[in-house]
Write a protein that holds these residues in place. Structure first.
Motif, PDB file in Angstrom:
ATOM      1  N   ARG A  32      77.940  44.709   3.822  1.00 15.89           N
ATOM      2  CA  ARG A  32      78.059  43.246   3.893  1.00 15.89           C
ATOM      3  C   ARG A  32      76.995  42.547   3.059  1.00 15.89           C
ATOM      4  N   LEU A  33      75.803  43.132   2.988  1.00 14.48           N
ATOM      5  CA  LEU A  33      74.679  42.506   2.284  1.00 14.48           C
ATOM      6  C   LEU A  33      74.529  42.995   0.849  1.00 14.48           C
ATOM      7  N   ALA A  34      75.448  43.829   0.370  1.00 17.38           N
ATOM      8  CA  ALA A  34      75.329  44.441  -0.959  1.00 17.38           C
ATOM      9  C   ALA A  34      75.234  43.419  -2.088  1.00 17.38           C
ATOM     10  N   LEU A  50      63.129  43.327   3.754  1.00 14.02           N
ATOM     11  CA  LEU A  50      64.185  42.600   4.447  1.00 14.02           C
ATOM     12  C   LEU A  50      64.231  43.039   5.912  1.00 14.02           C
ATOM     13  N   GLU A  51      64.428  42.076   6.803  1.00 10.69           N
ATOM     14  CA  GLU A  51      64.634  42.365   8.217  1.00 10.69           C
ATOM     15  C   GLU A  51      65.814  41.542   8.706  1.00 10.69           C
ATOM     16  N   ILE A  52      66.658  42.165   9.499  1.00 12.01           N
ATOM     17  CA  ILE A  52      67.779  41.441  10.084  1.00 12.01           C
ATOM     18  C   ILE A  52      67.760  41.648  11.590  1.00 12.01           C
ATOM     19  N   SER A  53      68.024  40.569  12.316  1.00 11.08           N
ATOM     20  CA  SER A  53      68.039  40.648  13.771  1.00 11.08           C
ATOM     21  C   SER A  53      69.218  39.857  14.319  1.00 11.08           C
ATOM     22  N   LEU A  54      69.599  40.200  15.535  1.00  7.05           N
ATOM     23  CA  LEU A  54      70.714  39.563  16.209  1.00  7.05           C
ATOM     24  C   LEU A  54      70.276  39.212  17.621  1.00  7.05           C
ATOM     25  N   LYS A  55      70.405  37.942  17.959  1.00  4.20           N
ATOM     26  CA  LYS A  55      69.998  37.471  19.277  1.00  4.20           C
ATOM     27  C   LYS A  55      71.242  37.103  20.071  1.00  4.20           C
ATOM     28  N   ASP A  56      71.301  37.476  21.333  1.00  6.93           N
ATOM     29  CA  ASP A  56      72.370  37.104  22.259  1.00  6.93           C
ATOM     30  C   ASP A  56      73.739  37.528  21.742  1.00  6.93           C
ATOM     31  N   ARG A  57      73.875  38.811  21.445  1.00  7.11           N
ATOM     32  CA  ARG A  57      75.125  39.359  20.891  1.00  7.11           C
ATOM     33  C   ARG A  57      76.323  39.009  21.769  1.00  7.11           C
ATOM     34  N   ASP A  58      77.375  38.498  21.131  1.00 10.11           N
ATOM     35  CA  ASP A  58      78.631  38.101  21.772  1.00 10.11           C
ATOM     36  C   ASP A  58      78.464  36.977  22.796  1.00 10.11           C
ATOM     37  N   GLY A  59      77.308  36.350  22.829  1.00 16.18           N
ATOM     38  CA  GLY A  59      77.096  35.224  23.736  1.00 16.18           C
ATOM     39  C   GLY A  59      77.361  33.906  23.041  1.00 16.18           C
ATOM     40  N   SER A  60      77.259  32.835  23.786  1.00 20.19           N
ATOM     41  CA  SER A  60      77.521  31.516  23.199  1.00 20.19           C
ATOM     42  C   SER A  60      76.409  31.082  22.246  1.00 20.19           C
ATOM     43  N   GLN A  62      74.789  33.207  20.125  1.00 15.63           N
ATOM     44  CA  GLN A  62      74.559  34.301  19.169  1.00 15.63           C
ATOM     45  C   GLN A  62      73.954  33.762  17.882  1.00 15.63           C
ATOM     46  N   ARG A  63      72.912  34.433  17.390  1.00 19.73           N
ATOM     47  CA  ARG A  63      72.253  34.003  16.165  1.00 19.73           C
ATOM     48  C   ARG A  63      71.815  35.223  15.363  1.00 19.73           C
ATOM     49  N   VAL A  64      72.224  35.247  14.080  1.00 18.99           N
ATOM     50  CA  VAL A  64      71.813  36.297  13.150  1.00 18.99           C
ATOM     51  C   VAL A  64      70.727  35.709  12.258  1.00 18.99           C
ATOM     52  N   THR A  65      69.627  36.436  12.112  1.00 24.14           N
ATOM     53  CA  THR A  65      68.517  35.992  11.272  1.00 24.14           C
ATOM     54  C   THR A  65      68.214  37.067  10.242  1.00 24.14           C
ATOM     55  N   ALA A  84      77.315  31.656  13.650  1.00 26.61           N
ATOM     56  CA  ALA A  84      78.762  31.904  13.663  1.00 26.61           C
ATOM     57  C   ALA A  84      79.095  32.911  14.766  1.00 26.61           C
ATOM     58  N   PRO A  85      80.161  32.665  15.522  1.00 28.04           N
ATOM     59  CA  PRO A  85      80.498  33.578  16.621  1.00 28.04           C
ATOM     60  C   PRO A  85      81.009  34.943  16.149  1.00 28.04           C
ATOM     61  N   ASP A  86      81.619  35.005  14.968  1.00 26.36           N
ATOM     62  CA  ASP A  86      82.089  36.277  14.414  1.00 26.36           C
ATOM     63  C   ASP A  86      80.950  36.917  13.619  1.00 26.36           C
ATOM     64  N   LEU A  87      80.615  38.139  13.947  1.00 23.55           N
ATOM     65  CA  LEU A  87      79.471  38.807  13.333  1.00 23.55           C
ATOM     66  C   LEU A  87      79.636  38.981  11.829  1.00 23.55           C
ATOM     67  N   ALA A  88      80.829  39.310  11.356  1.00 27.41           N
ATOM     68  CA  ALA A  88      81.066  39.477   9.919  1.00 27.41           C
ATOM     69  C   ALA A  88      80.855  38.159   9.181  1.00 27.41           C
ATOM     70  N   VAL A  89      81.319  37.071   9.755  1.00 31.29           N
ATOM     71  CA  VAL A  89      81.132  35.750   9.149  1.00 31.29           C
ATOM     72  C   VAL A  89      79.653  35.392   9.128  1.00 31.29           C
ATOM     73  N   ALA A  90      78.945  35.685  10.204  1.00 28.31           N
ATOM     74  CA  ALA A  90      77.514  35.388  10.276  1.00 28.31           C
ATOM     75  C   ALA A  90      76.740  36.150   9.202  1.00 28.31           C
ATOM     76  N   LEU A  91      77.091  37.424   8.996  1.00 31.12           N
ATOM     77  CA  LEU A  91      76.417  38.212   7.955  1.00 31.12           C
ATOM     78  C   LEU A  91      76.691  37.635   6.572  1.00 31.12           C
ATOM     79  N   ASN A  92      77.918  37.205   6.335  1.00 36.46           N
ATOM     80  CA  ASN A  92      78.246  36.587   5.050  1.00 36.46           C
ATOM     81  C   ASN A  92      77.465  35.292   4.850  1.00 36.46           C
ATOM     82  N   GLU A  93      77.310  34.500   5.905  1.00 34.18           N
ATOM     83  CA  GLU A  93      76.575  33.241   5.798  1.00 34.18           C
ATOM     84  C   GLU A  93      75.093  33.469   5.500  1.00 34.18           C
TER      85      GLU A  93
END
Length: 126
Positions: A32-34, A50-60, A62-65, A84-93
């Motif tokens: 996804r990050l390629a 680079l560091e990536i983290s995910l907070k509150d997975r599948d919760g209301s 949810q935040r990808v940093t 974004a609630p969809d993880l793939a969309v969040a990674l793209n953003e």
């Protein structure tokens, strides 16, 4: 590593999964990050983390940093987040946002219209 594009090797070497992601998702995240790889190649090896983290997975909430540290004359710390609630969309953003930040940083620090200054040649012996 199977299943990852060759251009993602820069991501493989520089990315750390901090919290919220499973180690089994690493290959999927790297794919996804390629698109970050061409931007990172312009910096010397070992100068980008680079560091990536995910907070509150599948919760209301949810935040990808995605955080990026670049060692230059002054150390840069770039941060990109997505709710974004969809993880793939969040990674793209977060990928897209970080690409824009890196491009903006390069534009501010590199000479824009002078190719000679952008690619200096070594002095010729007299």
């Amino acid at each position: 590593m199977t299943g990852t594009p060759e251009e993602a090797t820069d991501i493989v070497q520089r990315l750390r999964l901090v919290t919220g992601f499973h180690s089994s998702e690493r290959d999927w995240i790297i794919r996804r990050l390629a698109a970050l790889a061409p931007r990172l190649r312009s910096f010397p090896y070992g100068h980008v983390d680079l560091e990536i983290s995910l907070k509150d997975r599948d919760g209301s909430d949810q935040r990808v940093t995605l955080e990026c540290w670049i060692r230059r004359s002054n150390r840069l710390h770039l941060v990109s987040t997505s709710a974004a609630p969809d993880l793939a969309v969040a990674l793209n953003e977060v990928r897209g946002s970080l690409i824009r930040q890196i491009d903006d940083t390069k534009t501010r620090t590199e000479p824009r219209n002078n190719r000679v200054l952008r690619h200096p040649r070594p002095a010729e012996p007299e």
